[in-house]
Design an enzyme around this catalytic site. Structure first.
Site, PDB file in Angstrom:
ATOM      1  N   HIS A 236       0.842  -0.773   0.152  1.00  0.00           N
ATOM      2  CA  HIS A 236       0.228   0.336   0.024  1.00  0.00           C
ATOM      3  C   HIS A 236       1.236   1.128   0.201  1.00  0.00           C
ATOM      4  CE1 HIS A 236      -4.141  -2.082   1.063  1.00  0.00           C
ATOM      5  NE2 HIS A 236      -3.087  -3.538   1.286  1.00  0.00           N
TER       6      HIS A 236
ATOM      7  N   ASN B 210     -10.071  -3.589   1.833  1.00  0.00           N
ATOM      8  CA  ASN B 210     -10.156  -3.301  -0.290  1.00  0.00           C
ATOM      9  C   ASN B 210     -11.094  -2.590  -0.124  1.00  0.00           C
ATOM     10  OD1 ASN B 210      -7.188  -3.754   0.718  1.00  0.00           O
ATOM     11  ND2 ASN B 210      -7.600  -5.702   0.346  1.00  0.00           N
TER      12      ASN B 210
ATOM     13  N   TYR C 278      -0.062  -4.902  11.236  1.00  0.00           N
ATOM     14  CA  TYR C 278       0.362  -3.268  10.960  1.00  0.00           C
ATOM     15  C   TYR C 278      -0.053  -2.255  12.158  1.00  0.00           C
ATOM     16  CZ  TYR C 278      -2.685  -3.789   7.251  1.00  0.00           C
ATOM     17  OH  TYR C 278      -3.490  -3.918   5.342  1.00  0.00           O
TER      18      TYR C 278
END
Length: 484
Positions: free
Chosen positions: A52, A125, A339
């Site tokens: 990303h 997404n 993350y």
């Protein structure tokens, strides 16, 4: 014009000429403005996101239009008409920061709600599924999407070798190589939370939930040829389109909707279909679990500084607020760690202090020090005393009763018995004839670059999904090989 200063606020007398010994030099080390300027320039880039990396962002608001308070006690859903400030980062997944916006790739749809109970990050997404169901394979998969370690080139062989050995990827591969694999910018695509999450109401009852964001601009995709053309003439196409639309007052909007199932429905559905409700490679059919409207998401303000507000945005699915929860989804469980850990490495231990990441409600913790500790707690205690009796809410998380766990701890491989093909076949059969032609043509263009063994292994998966799917890809590859 504002007078120029150093970072410490000291006036800069000359920003055009270095201090030198005579007009020809050499340059003298005591020119601190020169040194500071070069030092900062050398450090202007933070580590690029591994995935990303290329993205766009905007601020907006979420407005509740339908009452779902019987399913969740989260305050942002407490009444119809309530608004919550948001930030949304779009992205491509596999490309580097300088890659083209129009490449065939999933698109990230990472949404932050600045609620009165803290930040809620729904990091998904533009697809309802993913290539994998277990996070332990995620680094392997991403390595196949990046550059080959020897050639430093993208490798179709690596991609298809991985996919052909992981038939669980077939559903997402079908989406990726359909027309939706090249959306026309970010405004004309749907978003999804993708994973199964949970909602918890005031009584502690839990419902499993999937989040949907349906574009109100209408779905619009680029043809494969147009996506390639734009990659050459305007690689920042999606960024330009989003920024200009908001700047001109053409605010993009999405209908926020959910699918719900309680645990009894989950058990019955799993027994009937053989599908795992927490499997990220599967969808919940809307005939079984229809979408329920929740609200409207609108983007209406561009960032003032891309680096500060988009590049340093640090979202994580581990950020949830009371009334919302996780699920046993293996991929989600891995992302809950990965993350936040990525943001600690990429932006720093105190990344939550930055304005784009900072909650817009009062917050207090015992975290102290580290680089750039802006809100460092002052004279407040940096520890919490031991308290007997445990948490007042009971259970875990934000007051929900917890999940029922069963079985022996171990490593379980269900791939040999899972159904990887029915949902991919269902999607193929839903496409119109033009959509099917585009799908097989797009696949053939990429798969034809892999070796014959990999092609055969992958075509066998397409055949199991639908004979017409497999034969169509095989014929398209044969036509390419014999072209001219």
């Amino acid at each position: 014009m504002t007078d120029l200063t150093t970072a410490s606020g000291i006036p800069v007398p000359d920003n055009q000429n270095s201090i030198t010994a005579g007009p020809r030099g050499p340059v003298l080390l005591h020119d601190f403005h020169l040194i500071e300027k070069l030092q900062h320039f050398n450090r202007e880039r933070i580590p690029e996101r591994v995935v990303h990396a290329k993205g766009s962002g905007a601020y907006g608001s979420f407005t509740v239009t339908h009452d779902i308070s019987k399913y969740t006690k989260a305050r942002l859903f407490s009444e119809v008409g309530k608004q919550t400030a948001t930030f949304l980062r779009f992205s491509t997944v596999g490309g580097e920061k300088g890659s083209a916006d129009t490449e065939r790739d999933p698109r990230g749809f990472a949404l932050r709600f600045y609620t009165e109970e803290g930040n809620w990050d729904l990091v998904g997404n533009n697809t309802p599924t993913f290539f994998l169901k277990d996070g332990i394979k995620f680094p392997d998969f991403i390595h196949t999407q990046k550059r080959d370690p020897q050639t430093n080139l993208k490798s179709a062989e690596n991609m298809w070798d991985f996919w052909s050995r992981a038939p669980e990827s077939l559903h997402q591969v079908t989406i990726l190589f359909s027309s939706r694999g090249t959306p026309d910018g970010y405004r004309h695509m749907d978003g999804f939370g993708s994973h199964t999450y949970s909602l918890i109401n005031a009584e502690g009852r839990l419902h499993w939930v999937k989040w949907h964001f349906k574009t109100l601009q209408g779905i619009r995709n680029l043809s494969a040829a147009e996506a390639v053309r734009l990659a050459g003439v305007d690689p920042d196409y999606a960024q330009r389109d989003l920024f200009n639309a908001i700047a001109q007052g053409d605010y993009p909007r999405w209908s926020v909707e959910i699918q719900l199932m309680d645990d009894e429905q989950r058990a019955a559905w799993e027994a009937r279909t053989g599908w795992d409700a927490f499997d990220l490679t599967k969808v919940w059919p809307q005939g079984d679990f229809p979408r329920i409207k929740v609200g409207i998401l609108e983007l209406n303000r561009n960032p003032d500084n891309y680096h500060a507000e988009v590049e340093q945005a640090a979202l994580s699915p581990s950020n949830i607020v009371p009334g919302l929860g996780y699920s046993p989804d293996k991929m989600l469980q891995a992302r809950l760690f990965a993350y936040h850990d990525a943001q600690l490495y990429r932006v720093g231990a105190n990344h939550q202090h930055l304005p784009v990441n900072r909650p817009r409600c009062p917050f207090h913790n015992q975290q102290r020090d580290g680089a750039m500790a802006i809100a460092n707690g002052g004279a407040a205690a940096n520890y919490d005393p031991v308290r007997s009796g445990g948490p007042a809410t009971g259970g875990f998380g934000h007051g929900d009763a917890g999940w029922h766990l069963e079985g022996v701890a171990g490593r379980y491989d269900t791939r040999a018995t899972d159904d990887h093909f029915t949902q991919a076949g269902n999607l193929f059969r839903l496409l119109d004839e033009e959509g099917k032609r585009n799908l097989v043509t797009n696949i053939a263009g990429s798969l034809s670059q892999a070796d014959a063994v990999t092609q055969d292994r992958q075509i066998a998966h397409f055949l199991r999904a639908d004979p017409a799917y497999g034969h169509g890809v095989a014929e398209a590859i044969y036509a390419l090989a014999n072209k001219g």
